[in-house]
Scaffold this active site. Structure first.
Site, PDB file in Angstrom:
ATOM      1  N   LYS A  77       1.255   4.268  -2.865  1.00 20.61           N
ATOM      2  CA  LYS A  77       0.959   5.887  -2.563  1.00 20.61           C
ATOM      3  C   LYS A  77       2.123   6.413  -2.839  1.00 20.61           C
ATOM      4  O   LYS A  77       1.905   7.531  -3.305  1.00 20.61           O
ATOM      5  CB  LYS A  77       0.361   5.990  -1.139  1.00 20.61           C
ATOM      6  CG  LYS A  77      -0.847   4.980  -0.810  1.00 20.61           C
ATOM      7  CD  LYS A  77      -1.968   5.561  -1.977  1.00 20.61           C
ATOM      8  CE  LYS A  77      -3.180   4.810  -1.768  1.00 20.61           C
ATOM      9  NZ  LYS A  77      -4.312   5.111  -2.736  1.00 20.61           N
ATOM     10  N   TYR A 110       0.818  -1.181  -0.141  1.00 23.42           N
ATOM     11  CA  TYR A 110      -0.077   0.109   0.193  1.00 23.42           C
ATOM     12  C   TYR A 110       0.981   1.325   0.085  1.00 23.42           C
ATOM     13  O   TYR A 110       0.681   2.067  -0.790  1.00 23.42           O
ATOM     14  CB  TYR A 110      -0.796  -0.086   1.162  1.00 23.42           C
ATOM     15  CG  TYR A 110      -1.960   1.060   1.436  1.00 23.42           C
ATOM     16  CD1 TYR A 110      -3.096   1.061   0.684  1.00 23.42           C
ATOM     17  CD2 TYR A 110      -1.646   2.251   2.197  1.00 23.42           C
ATOM     18  CE1 TYR A 110      -4.179   2.018   0.631  1.00 23.42           C
ATOM     19  CE2 TYR A 110      -2.691   3.218   1.980  1.00 23.42           C
ATOM     20  CZ  TYR A 110      -3.790   3.129   1.126  1.00 23.42           C
ATOM     21  OH  TYR A 110      -4.613   4.081   1.367  1.00 23.42           O
TER      22      TYR A 110
HETATM   23  N1  LIG Z   1      -9.871   5.255   4.057  1.00 22.46           N
HETATM   24  C1  LIG Z   1      -8.842   5.518   4.461  1.00 22.46           C
HETATM   25  O1  LIG Z   1      -8.584   5.773   5.720  1.00 22.46           O
HETATM   26  C2  LIG Z   1      -8.070   6.078   3.480  1.00 22.46           C
HETATM   27  C3  LIG Z   1      -6.704   6.961   3.855  1.00 22.46           C
HETATM   28  C4  LIG Z   1      -6.102   7.455   2.754  1.00 22.46           C
HETATM   29  C5  LIG Z   1      -6.332   7.043   1.525  1.00 22.46           C
HETATM   30  N2  LIG Z   1      -7.239   6.323   1.128  1.00 22.46           N
HETATM   31  C6  LIG Z   1      -7.510   5.959  -0.215  1.00 22.46           C
HETATM   32  O2  LIG Z   1      -8.631   6.556  -0.766  1.00 22.46           O
HETATM   33  C7  LIG Z   1      -9.243   5.612  -1.699  1.00 22.46           C
HETATM   34  C8  LIG Z   1     -10.609   5.205  -1.662  1.00 22.46           C
HETATM   35  O3  LIG Z   1     -10.657   4.484  -0.327  1.00 22.46           O
HETATM   36  P1  LIG Z   1     -11.827   4.325   0.625  1.00 22.46           P
HETATM   37  O4  LIG Z   1     -11.443   4.278   1.996  1.00 22.46           O
HETATM   38  O5  LIG Z   1     -12.844   5.151  -0.010  1.00 22.46           O
HETATM   39  O6  LIG Z   1     -12.132   2.581   0.111  1.00 22.46           O
HETATM   40  P2  LIG Z   1     -13.611   2.039   0.078  1.00 22.46           P
HETATM   41  O7  LIG Z   1     -13.363   0.579   0.117  1.00 22.46           O
HETATM   42  O8  LIG Z   1     -14.575   2.489   0.949  1.00 22.46           O
HETATM   43  O9  LIG Z   1     -14.072   2.393  -1.326  1.00 22.46           O
HETATM   44  C9  LIG Z   1     -13.115   2.111  -2.588  1.00 22.46           C
HETATM   45  C10 LIG Z   1     -14.125   1.640  -3.769  1.00 22.46           C
HETATM   46  O10 LIG Z   1     -13.271   1.406  -4.834  1.00 22.46           O
HETATM   47  C11 LIG Z   1     -13.645   0.395  -5.692  1.00 22.46           C
HETATM   48  N3  LIG Z   1     -12.807  -0.289  -6.299  1.00 22.46           N
HETATM   49  C12 LIG Z   1     -11.738  -1.157  -5.765  1.00 22.46           C
HETATM   50  N4  LIG Z   1     -10.942  -1.736  -6.811  1.00 22.46           N
HETATM   51  C13 LIG Z   1     -11.559  -1.129  -7.860  1.00 22.46           C
HETATM   52  C14 LIG Z   1     -11.297  -1.334  -9.307  1.00 22.46           C
HETATM   53  N5  LIG Z   1     -10.376  -2.255  -9.656  1.00 22.46           N
HETATM   54  N6  LIG Z   1     -11.906  -0.708 -10.329  1.00 22.46           N
HETATM   55  C15 LIG Z   1     -12.829  -0.271  -9.829  1.00 22.46           C
HETATM   56  N7  LIG Z   1     -13.201   0.269  -8.535  1.00 22.46           N
HETATM   57  C16 LIG Z   1     -12.557  -0.491  -7.710  1.00 22.46           C
HETATM   58  C17 LIG Z   1     -14.474  -0.346  -4.805  1.00 22.46           C
HETATM   59  O11 LIG Z   1     -15.542  -1.073  -5.286  1.00 22.46           O
HETATM   60  C18 LIG Z   1     -15.159   0.797  -3.824  1.00 22.46           C
HETATM   61  O12 LIG Z   1     -16.301   1.013  -4.157  1.00 22.46           O
HETATM   62  C19 LIG Z   1      -8.151   4.515  -1.812  1.00 22.46           C
HETATM   63  O13 LIG Z   1      -7.123   4.993  -2.922  1.00 22.46           O
HETATM   64  C20 LIG Z   1      -7.662   4.512  -0.580  1.00 22.46           C
HETATM   65  O14 LIG Z   1      -6.443   3.892  -0.566  1.00 22.46           O
HETATM   66  C21 LIG Z   1      -8.232   5.903   2.178  1.00 22.46           C
END
Ligand SMILES: NC(=O)c1ccc[n+]([C@@H]2O[C@H](COP(=O)([O-])OP(=O)(O)OC[C@H]3O[C@@H](n4cnc5c(N)ncnc54)[C@H](O)[C@@H]3O)[C@@H](O)[C@H]2O)c1
Length: 240
Positions: free
Chosen positions: A147, A143
């Protein structure tokens, strides 16, 4: 009204961004690989949706073409599709490593590259990175690598596509209350209150917190901002 495509738009941060843009009168297009979830989210928000997997370059290319034809070009792209696999690096299954690289890094690369021909001058791309782009998070090697990669990709594309008048920035959320975090809590891999206590502002982020920063980077107020990563972290990134 600007047309903004949001990958990973069915849930979490992507959905929060779509809700914000829709409220602001923009044409948010939700894109996700989860067909049922993206259809349901789009219905609830009242916006359009497309089904595509960011690891499938042909499917993504078709999707961008359809959207651009329908709305006469694309004004914004938010790359929020992502996932995580955690565990000690020495024993992390190679499939887990590959899956995280494929979705978070290669998927973001595909999405930017396949969208760019459809982006109008003045368009803006926002990639969702993470505090993991600057902090070492143990047991999150894949991960963290993705990033760091997303921030590097963002900088290169910003310089390369400046002459097209396309801006490319990233946001770096801290831990944000979404399904991704709920799953880790359910698996016993994360303690939410312990984590909140580490945040100088005393809480995790909400998707709406991240959506505010994304909205700014998409907007004309950020017209001379490109290649940057805006951390949305309640002070965590630079804390001890
Ligand atoms: N939640 C956190 O704490 C956090 C912190 C920093 C960064 N992020 C980043 O934010 C982004 C969103 O994360 P989130 O927390 O909203 O996750 P989440 O799991 O709530 O939502 C992610 C969405 O992406 C979709 N997805 C996954 N793989 C896919 C693919 N191959 N093609 C199309 N869609 C796909 C999933 O179906 C889901 O709807 C990610 O890049 C994650 O790394 C999240």
């Amino acid at each position: 009204m600007r047309t903004v495509v949001i990958t990973g738009g069915a849930k979490g941060i992507g959905r929060g961004v779509a809700e914000r843009l829709h409220r602001d009168g923009e044409n948010a297009i939700l894109v996700d690989r989860d067909e049922a979830a993206v259809a349901a989210a789009a219905k609830e928000i009242g916006c359009a949706h497309e089904v595509a997997n960011v690891t499938d370059a042909d499917g993504l290319a078709d999707m961008f073409q359809r959207v651009a034809d329908r709305y006469d070009g694309i004004d914004g792209l938010v790359n929020s599709a992502g996932l995580t696999r955690t565990g000690p690096t020495a024993t992390l299954p190679l499939d887990d490593w590959q899956q995280v690289i494929d979705v978070n890094l290669t998927g973001t690369f595909y999405s930017c590259r396949l969208a760019v021909e459809h982006l109008v001058p003045g368009a803006s791309i926002v990639n969702v990175a993470s505090i993991a782009a600057v902090r070492a998070l143990p047991e999150r090697a894949a991960y963290t690598a993705t990033k760091f990669g997303v921030v590097g990709l963002t900088r290169v594309l910003a310089v390369e596509w400046a002459e097209r008048q396309v801006r490319v920035n990233a946001v770096g959320p801290t831990w944000t209350k979404t399904q991704l975090i709920d799953d880790l809590v359910d698996q016993g891999k994360l303690d939410e209150s312990e984590l909140a206590a580490k945040m100088p502002m005393g809480r995790l982020a909400e998707p709406a917190d991240i959506a505010g920063a994304v909205s700014f980077l998409l907007s004309d107020d950020a017209r001379f901002v490109t290649g940057q990563t805006l951390f949305v972290d309640g002070g965590y990134t630079w804390s001890g």
